[in-house]
Design an enzyme around this catalytic site. Sequence first.
Site, PDB file in Angstrom:
ATOM      1  N   GLY A   1       0.826  -1.199   0.000  1.00 12.88           N
ATOM      2  CA  GLY A   1       0.000   0.000   0.000  1.00 12.88           C
ATOM      3  C   GLY A   1       0.858   1.245   0.000  1.00 12.88           C
ATOM      4  O   GLY A   1       2.064   1.196   0.247  1.00 12.88           O
TER       5      GLY A   1
ATOM      6  N   GLN B   1       2.695  10.296   1.751  1.00 16.01           N
ATOM      7  CA  GLN B   1       4.055   9.754   1.682  1.00 16.01           C
ATOM      8  C   GLN B   1       4.844  10.346   0.515  1.00 16.01           C
ATOM      9  O   GLN B   1       6.064  10.261   0.490  1.00 16.01           O
ATOM     10  CB  GLN B   1       4.028   8.222   1.562  1.00 16.01           C
ATOM     11  CG  GLN B   1       3.540   7.529   2.828  1.00 16.01           C
ATOM     12  CD  GLN B   1       3.539   6.027   2.660  1.00 16.01           C
ATOM     13  OE1 GLN B   1       2.590   5.458   2.123  1.00 16.01           O
ATOM     14  NE2 GLN B   1       4.598   5.371   3.115  1.00 16.01           N
TER      15      GLN B   1
ATOM     16  N   CYS C   1       7.380   0.295   6.796  1.00 21.13           N
ATOM     17  CA  CYS C   1       6.782   1.398   6.051  1.00 21.13           C
ATOM     18  C   CYS C   1       7.823   2.002   5.115  1.00 21.13           C
ATOM     19  O   CYS C   1       8.994   2.131   5.485  1.00 21.13           O
ATOM     20  CB  CYS C   1       6.291   2.464   7.035  1.00 21.13           C
ATOM     21  SG  CYS C   1       5.443   3.837   6.275  1.00 21.13           S
ATOM     22  N   LEU C   2       7.376   2.385   3.926  1.00 23.40           N
ATOM     23  CA  LEU C   2       8.281   3.045   2.979  1.00 23.40           C
ATOM     24  C   LEU C   2       8.851   4.329   3.581  1.00 23.40           C
ATOM     25  O   LEU C   2       9.947   4.745   3.226  1.00 23.40           O
ATOM     26  CB  LEU C   2       7.528   3.381   1.683  1.00 23.40           C
ATOM     27  CG  LEU C   2       6.985   2.194   0.873  1.00 23.40           C
ATOM     28  CD1 LEU C   2       6.130   2.704  -0.282  1.00 23.40           C
ATOM     29  CD2 LEU C   2       8.115   1.321   0.365  1.00 23.40           C
TER      30      LEU C   2
ATOM     31  N   HIS D   1      -3.176   0.805   8.059  1.00 16.88           N
ATOM     32  CA  HIS D   1      -1.828   1.381   8.030  1.00 16.88           C
ATOM     33  C   HIS D   1      -1.815   2.614   7.111  1.00 16.88           C
ATOM     34  O   HIS D   1      -1.317   3.677   7.487  1.00 16.88           O
ATOM     35  CB  HIS D   1      -0.833   0.318   7.535  1.00 16.88           C
ATOM     36  CG  HIS D   1       0.570   0.812   7.376  1.00 16.88           C
ATOM     37  ND1 HIS D   1       1.617   0.360   8.142  1.00 16.88           N
ATOM     38  CD2 HIS D   1       1.119   1.721   6.512  1.00 16.88           C
ATOM     39  CE1 HIS D   1       2.733   0.973   7.781  1.00 16.88           C
ATOM     40  NE2 HIS D   1       2.460   1.793   6.784  1.00 16.88           N
ATOM     41  N   GLU D   2      -2.390   2.469   5.919  1.00 11.99           N
ATOM     42  CA  GLU D   2      -2.363   3.579   4.955  1.00 11.99           C
ATOM     43  C   GLU D   2      -3.237   4.731   5.411  1.00 11.99           C
ATOM     44  O   GLU D   2      -2.872   5.902   5.258  1.00 11.99           O
ATOM     45  CB  GLU D   2      -2.806   3.104   3.568  1.00 11.99           C
ATOM     46  CG  GLU D   2      -1.948   1.996   2.957  1.00 11.99           C
ATOM     47  CD  GLU D   2      -0.453   2.258   3.015  1.00 11.99           C
ATOM     48  OE1 GLU D   2      -0.033   3.422   3.067  1.00 11.99           O
ATOM     49  OE2 GLU D   2       0.306   1.271   3.033  1.00 11.99           O
TER      50      GLU D   2
ATOM     51  N   HIS E   1      -1.747   7.358   7.669  1.00 13.27           N
ATOM     52  CA  HIS E   1      -0.941   8.419   7.049  1.00 13.27           C
ATOM     53  C   HIS E   1      -1.785   9.674   6.787  1.00 13.27           C
ATOM     54  O   HIS E   1      -1.270  10.789   6.827  1.00 13.27           O
ATOM     55  CB  HIS E   1      -0.370   7.937   5.705  1.00 13.27           C
ATOM     56  CG  HIS E   1       0.812   7.021   5.836  1.00 13.27           C
ATOM     57  ND1 HIS E   1       2.013   7.427   6.366  1.00 13.27           N
ATOM     58  CD2 HIS E   1       0.980   5.719   5.498  1.00 13.27           C
ATOM     59  CE1 HIS E   1       2.875   6.417   6.347  1.00 13.27           C
ATOM     60  NE2 HIS E   1       2.261   5.358   5.826  1.00 13.27           N
TER      61      HIS E   1
END
Lengths: 168, 183
Positions: free
Chosen positions: B47, B52, B96-97, B138-139, B142
């Site tokens: 995702g 981000q 996470c990225l 999770h997404e 953000h």
Amino acid sequence: MLTLVGADRPGIVAGVTQAIFAAGGSLGEASMIRLGGNFAIMLMAAVDGGEVRLREALAPVVARLDLRLHIDLAAGGLHQHLTPNVQVRVTGADRAGIVAEITGALAAVGFNILELDTDVAGDPNRPLYLMNIQGFSDRPIEELEAAVAPIRASGIAVDITAVETLIG
Amino acid sequence: MAVLEILTLPDERLRQVSAPVTTFDDQLRAFIADLEETRLAGPAAVGIAAPQVNVFQRIVIVDVSGRKNTPNHGYRVLINPEIAHWEGFEMAREGCLSVPDYTGNVIRATRIRLTANDPWGQPLEFEMEGYEARAVQHEMDHLDGTLFVDRVVSRRTDLFRRKVYQRAGQDPGQKAGQAAGSA
């Protein structure tokens, strides 16, 4: 790598880390925990002047809080993380040898333990032993299952699951 | 199409709350294509969220269809997503990225009911479970400036051990209550 152990009380972490900071040192990864009535610190630190400087800097707090200090020169640094891909949970009636048997079976198939904690719970007359292991293995889960099968047969519950890390 | 730069902690921009999308136009859809290209360019992310890549609008993409034996709704763009209902909780490891080289255990709801808009503004509604529900949560974090590092729990919590108590055939009721309190 510093190891510090002493009777638990408030202020140990603050005292140790302030002494290292005051000596111009910096901290890396750390693991600290209360075990029994003791507080144990494992800590990566970098200080100009190395072990001698570090011992000097820590001497007052070590004396004041009655800590035992051990220093190992260790190669370290950022970005050396190994992410666990297997979790092993163990429960059973407390008896001697559980950890040795489980970890022995896992080591025999190349399982690398990254983190392990154990606890004793339950009725004091019928204590329950619990162990959580997170580690890395490049073998299939079935191979790990086979390795612990004899221990399971002895009445210890061993739960092995793949740990997958969600990246989002 | 372009691979966009990913913001990483401690960049404070990741902490802001994103605004709802109000215009569903070609520009939005072009951005979504870039966002997906960015997700695919990185390390196996299931995702990605618009903040981000420095775009503070309520847009996330999830796609867990590449994972074996996982209930999923395929590649999904979720705009202005809202969780209407959630239940259950489970701990699992996340990365996470935007937080390279770190992973940690996070508690998430195991089932969610979700409303959102698609890239043309049409309403969507999904029921999601397990890995897909985790990815969406999770997404969506953000969009409110929350990262998984804000939710990492100790590996030595009661909650972590609760399943073990259940497996051992003991009454998990009391432990569950304690665990929920400490979580």
